[in-house]
Write an enzyme that holds these catalytic residues in place. Structure first.
Site, PDB file in Angstrom:
ATOM      1  CB  CYS A 293      -0.955  -0.005   1.180  1.00 29.70           C
ATOM      2  SG  CYS A 293      -0.158  -0.172   2.795  1.00 29.70           S
ATOM      3  CG  HIS A 320       1.027   1.933   7.802  1.00 28.94           C
ATOM      4  ND1 HIS A 320      -0.054   1.161   8.159  1.00 28.94           N
ATOM      5  CD2 HIS A 320       1.277   1.665   6.497  1.00 28.94           C
ATOM      6  CE1 HIS A 320      -0.435   0.452   7.113  1.00 28.94           C
ATOM      7  NE2 HIS A 320       0.351   0.730   6.091  1.00 28.94           N
TER       8      HIS A 320
END
Length: 484
Positions: A293, A320
């Site tokens: 991602c 994150h």
């Protein structure tokens, strides 16, 4: 004064009501074009399929980012209406671009559309490839979002057909629990549609699509043809195997043609960031990776900056959202620091995303370092790009280039741009872009040191990129009109 104010208010209400009426009329026309002709309509990249009246009006307002004015629904409704009479073939048609061109060209609308859409006129929905079976191996966060996206594409313009999910059976009511997790999601909301379960046949039917649930612990021994599945693309969402030997086990099962990993691949596996190196995919490739991602979130932005200004070196710091890999409370974990409670701590950890960029963008090999901090939010992350450029720039120039790319560039489906003093992470839940540049946070020091902040929905945005890779693997492309 009161009468003047009231009059103005009434005019605004009348204008809104008229737009709402036209948007309501557009909804069934857009649906008919999609179902009967495989035509996907959009306004400067904002798809109108399955959208309601307010969403359609908001898409028209978005056009001011490009045309510096709200796109009137009065201009697009006649275009959509005329398109329904043309018996079009499969295509992705941008109403914003068509309206802007007709505004300049003038004349007869039907004659204009006959010229602009000549490539697909009179083709009666033809142009979509034969249906291609897709199997989701693993049905966690990414697997369920992939299911939602693929299911939303069925019915027009796409050849992908979700046929099965393969999981390990964890309990007697496993099927019911799997269906429930597809139906409800604490982050992304309820499934848009209906879901039913057949426990006798082990199937989940979602919006009319029957999905076979297959229980297996061995990727190499699933008998897919016994379920009518053949020439399938298996999307491995488990992350359990990341090299050719491990992922190659899928190819031992009959009915499997290709494998796509939703994690960074190891060894010689191609790591694909769609929009950047998607053209590296060949018909001969049987095992591919959709990278991570974070790699998807930053590589498109890095590509634009490197091509425009050159990158001498840089550091990527990822903030994150926590993931299932972490512990809910302090407990043993084989990884450093990840054993500490995810909901209570910022956790410093490693990331290979910076180095992985080079697999999609080889010119940046050895130029980037990276680290990551896991934070107590469930979705949406941020990458901070601290770059030393080869060519001088300014905040205004750098932002203008990235904004331009997000609107009209080749990477407009990967890069978005926001210029607001109030946005926070939850505003980007559900973004279908790989990364969103926060323009107000951009810093340029001394001309060559640039710091950029890039948001990304590490679940949904990434899943959209994965689906784009699947479509590329199957050759599932339709013409984009009007032509540039």
């Amino acid at each position: 004064m009161a009468e003047e104010t009231n009059g103005t208010a009434q005019e605004h209400r009348a204008t809104w009501n008229h737009r709402e009426e036209l948007a309501e009329k557009m909804v069934p026309l857009i649906g008919t074009l999609y179902r009967d002709n495989n035509v996907i309509t959009s306004i400067y990249g904002r798809q109108l399929i399955h959208k309601g009246v307010i969403d359609i009006i908001k898409a028209h307002r978005y056009a001011r980012q490009i045309d510096e004015a709200v796109l009137p629904v009065e201009e697009t409704y006649p275009i959509v209406e005329a398109m329904t009479r043309m018996d079009l073939g499969a295509a992705s048609i941008d109403l914003g671009k068509l309206a802007a061109r007709f505004r300049t060209a003038g004349g007869d609308l039907q004659h204009f559309l006959n010229t602009e859409l000549a490539d697909v006129a009179g083709q009666g929905g033809e142009g979509v490839r034969e249906k291609r079976d897709v199997v989701l191996y693993g049905f966690g966060r990414i697997g369920r979002l992939l299911a939602r996206i693929i299911l939303s594409h069925e019915g027009g313009g796409s050849s992908l057909r979700l046929r099965a999910i393969v999981v390990r059976k964890n309990c007697e009511d496993d099927l019911i629990k799997r269906a429930s997790l597809l139906r409800r999601d604490s982050i992304h909301g309820a499934f848009e549609g209906t879901i039913t379960v057949d426990e006798e046949k082990n199937t989940i039917t979602a919006n009319g699509t029957v999905i076979q649930v297959i229980y297996s612990n061995d990727p190499g021994s699933v008998d897919y043809p016994s379920f009518g599945i053949d020439n399938a693309i298996v999307v491995d969402n488990t992350g359990r195997w990341r090299d050719e030997d491990g992922l190659g086990q899928h190819l031992k099962s009959p009915g499997v043609a290709k494998v796509l990993l939703t994690a960074p691949g190891k060894g010689e596996i191609k790591n694909i960031v769609y929009g950047v190196n998607g053209d590296d995919i060949t018909d001969e490739d049987t095992i591919l990776s959709a990278a991570s991602c974070t790699t998807n979130g930053i590589t498109p932005v890095l590509k634009v900056i490197n091509e425009e200004y050159g990158i001498d070196h840089g550091h990527v710091e990822t903030v994150h959202a926590y993931t299932n890999d972490q512990n809910l409370t302090d407990n043993f974990h084989k990884g450093s620091r990840r054993g500490r409670a995810a909901g209570l701590n910022m956790v410093l950890t490693e990331t290979g995303a910076a180095k992985a960029v080079a697999k999609a963008l080889p010119e940046l090999k050895g130029k980037l370092s990276g680290n990551a901090i896991r934070v107590p939010t469930p979705d949406v992350s941020m990458a901070i790009l601290n770059l030393e450029l080869e060519k001088e720039t300014t905040v205004e120039e750098l932002n203008a280039r990235l904004r331009e790319e997000s609107l009209t560039g080749n990477l407009r489906h990967q890069i978005d741009y926001i210029h607001s003093p109030e946005v926070v992470s939850t505003d980007f839940v559900g973004s279908n872009r790989a990364g969103i540049v926060d323009g107000l946070a951009t810093i340029v020091n001394g001309g060559k040191n640039a710091v950029l902040y890039v948001w990304y929905d590490n679940e949904f945005g990434y899943s959209c990129q994965v689906v784009r890779v699947i479509e590329k693997m199957t050759g599932d492309t339709i013409p984009a009109l009007p032509r540039s």
